[in-house]
Motif scaffolding. Structure first.
Motif, PDB file in Angstrom:
ATOM      1  N   SER A   1       1.731 -13.205   4.879  1.00 39.10           N
ATOM      2  CA  SER A   1       0.882 -13.777   3.834  1.00 39.10           C
ATOM      3  C   SER A   1      -0.381 -12.947   3.578  1.00 39.10           C
ATOM      4  O   SER A   1      -1.142 -13.263   2.669  1.00 39.10           O
ATOM      5  N   SER A   2      -0.581 -11.892   4.349  1.00 39.81           N
ATOM      6  CA  SER A   2      -1.787 -11.082   4.174  1.00 39.81           C
ATOM      7  C   SER A   2      -1.718 -10.255   2.897  1.00 39.81           C
ATOM      8  O   SER A   2      -0.646  -9.817   2.469  1.00 39.81           O
ATOM      9  N   PRO A   3      -2.864 -10.017   2.259  1.00 39.39           N
ATOM     10  CA  PRO A   3      -2.884  -9.194   1.039  1.00 39.39           C
ATOM     11  C   PRO A   3      -2.439  -7.748   1.288  1.00 39.39           C
ATOM     12  O   PRO A   3      -1.830  -7.129   0.426  1.00 39.39           O
ATOM     13  N   GLN A   4      -2.743  -7.213   2.492  1.00 40.29           N
ATOM     14  CA  GLN A   4      -2.332  -5.851   2.808  1.00 40.29           C
ATOM     15  C   GLN A   4      -0.807  -5.738   2.828  1.00 40.29           C
ATOM     16  O   GLN A   4      -0.245  -4.758   2.342  1.00 40.29           O
TER      17      GLN A   4
ATOM     18  N   ALA B   1       0.596  -5.909  -0.724  1.00 46.53           N
ATOM     19  CA  ALA B   1       0.392  -4.621  -1.405  1.00 46.53           C
ATOM     20  C   ALA B   1       1.365  -3.577  -0.866  1.00 46.53           C
ATOM     21  O   ALA B   1       1.887  -2.756  -1.626  1.00 46.53           O
ATOM     22  N   PHE B   2       1.611  -3.628   0.443  1.00 47.96           N
ATOM     23  CA  PHE B   2       2.574  -2.713   1.069  1.00 47.96           C
ATOM     24  C   PHE B   2       3.973  -2.907   0.492  1.00 47.96           C
ATOM     25  O   PHE B   2       4.652  -1.939   0.152  1.00 47.96           O
ATOM     26  N   LEU B   3       4.409  -4.160   0.359  1.00 50.12           N
ATOM     27  CA  LEU B   3       5.734  -4.429  -0.211  1.00 50.12           C
ATOM     28  C   LEU B   3       5.833  -3.967  -1.659  1.00 50.12           C
ATOM     29  O   LEU B   3       6.863  -3.426  -2.077  1.00 50.12           O
ATOM     30  N   ALA B   4       4.769  -4.164  -2.418  1.00 48.58           N
ATOM     31  CA  ALA B   4       4.768  -3.705  -3.815  1.00 48.58           C
ATOM     32  C   ALA B   4       4.880  -2.184  -3.879  1.00 48.58           C
ATOM     33  O   ALA B   4       5.636  -1.641  -4.695  1.00 48.58           O
ATOM     34  N   LYS B   5       4.135  -1.506  -3.008  1.00 51.13           N
ATOM     35  CA  LYS B   5       4.192  -0.043  -2.952  1.00 51.13           C
ATOM     36  C   LYS B   5       5.598   0.429  -2.573  1.00 51.13           C
ATOM     37  O   LYS B   5       6.126   1.385  -3.144  1.00 51.13           O
ATOM     38  N   LYS B   6       6.196  -0.244  -1.620  1.00 53.54           N
ATOM     39  CA  LYS B   6       7.541   0.118  -1.174  1.00 53.54           C
ATOM     40  C   LYS B   6       8.568  -0.103  -2.289  1.00 53.54           C
ATOM     41  O   LYS B   6       9.438   0.733  -2.506  1.00 53.54           O
ATOM     42  N   ARG B   7       8.435  -1.210  -3.006  1.00 54.38           N
ATOM     43  CA  ARG B   7       9.343  -1.473  -4.135  1.00 54.38           C
ATOM     44  C   ARG B   7       9.197  -0.422  -5.232  1.00 54.38           C
ATOM     45  O   ARG B   7      10.187  -0.011  -5.831  1.00 54.38           O
TER      46      ARG B   7
ATOM     47  N   ILE C   1      -0.786  -2.485   9.546  1.00 52.83           N
ATOM     48  CA  ILE C   1      -1.010  -3.844   9.037  1.00 52.83           C
ATOM     49  C   ILE C   1      -0.883  -4.857  10.169  1.00 52.83           C
ATOM     50  O   ILE C   1      -1.695  -5.779  10.287  1.00 52.83           O
ATOM     51  N   ILE C   2       0.109  -4.688  11.017  1.00 52.43           N
ATOM     52  CA  ILE C   2       0.292  -5.606  12.155  1.00 52.43           C
ATOM     53  C   ILE C   2      -0.897  -5.504  13.106  1.00 52.43           C
ATOM     54  O   ILE C   2      -1.439  -6.519  13.556  1.00 52.43           O
ATOM     55  N   ARG C   3      -1.346  -4.298  13.390  1.00 56.29           N
ATOM     56  CA  ARG C   3      -2.510  -4.117  14.284  1.00 56.29           C
ATOM     57  C   ARG C   3      -3.753  -4.769  13.692  1.00 56.29           C
ATOM     58  O   ARG C   3      -4.539  -5.406  14.395  1.00 56.29           O
ATOM     59  N   ASP C   4      -3.935  -4.628  12.359  1.00 51.03           N
ATOM     60  CA  ASP C   4      -5.103  -5.227  11.706  1.00 51.03           C
ATOM     61  C   ASP C   4      -5.075  -6.751  11.801  1.00 51.03           C
ATOM     62  O   ASP C   4      -6.115  -7.390  11.882  1.00 51.03           O
ATOM     63  N   GLN C   5      -3.884  -7.332  11.785  1.00 50.91           N
ATOM     64  CA  GLN C   5      -3.763  -8.787  11.868  1.00 50.91           C
ATOM     65  C   GLN C   5      -4.055  -9.299  13.279  1.00 50.91           C
ATOM     66  O   GLN C   5      -4.405 -10.460  13.455  1.00 50.91           O
ATOM     67  N   LEU C   6      -3.919  -8.446  14.280  1.00 45.96           N
ATOM     68  CA  LEU C   6      -4.170  -8.862  15.657  1.00 45.96           C
ATOM     69  C   LEU C   6      -5.654  -8.910  15.986  1.00 45.96           C
ATOM     70  O   LEU C   6      -6.053  -9.519  16.965  1.00 45.96           O
ATOM     71  N   LYS C   7      -6.454  -8.246  15.170  1.00 42.25           N
ATOM     72  CA  LYS C   7      -7.909  -8.198  15.441  1.00 42.25           C
ATOM     73  C   LYS C   7      -8.582  -9.495  15.073  1.00 42.25           C
ATOM     74  O   LYS C   7      -8.219 -10.259  14.318  1.00 42.25           O
TER      75      LYS C   7
END
Length: 108
Positions: free
Chosen positions: A20-23, A26-32, A102-108
């Protein structure tokens, strides 16, 4: 590498929070934006050979000696697959690094 570190530390990752994070969005949109055009190009290029050989005759003309344009087009499909695969492998590496960040940023 970061994944191995997370596994060693036995950290619980809340994947719903990551999703649910905005990052991540945005990552999924970039990948698509990368995958969809490549897939469309691949499909069009791949199906042009049977369509052209079935409904036209211009690929049957000689290109080099007895080799017709059909053989050149068919051979170019092998080259196209190798090139697209190489591009995707390089890009997937950057996608993996960004996903780990992105996963590391969510752990902070």
């Amino acid at each position: 590498m970061a994944q191995e570190q997370l596994q060693k530390e036995k950290v619980e990752i809340d994947y719903e929070k990551v999703q649910s994070s905005p990052q991540f969005k945005a990552f999924l949109a970039k990948k698509r934006r990368f995958i969809i055009p490549m897939t469309i190009f691949f499909m069009i290029f791949y199906f042009l050979l049977p369509i052209f050989t079935s409904y036209t005759t211009f690929l049957n003309t000689p290109a080099i000696g007895d080799i017709s344009w059909t053989w050149i087009f068919a051979f170019s499909q092998f080259i196209m697959v190798w090139v697209l695969s190489s591009i995707y492998v390089r890009k997937a590496s950057s996608f993996d690094k960004e996903a780990e960040r992105i996963i590391r940023d969510q752990l902070k």
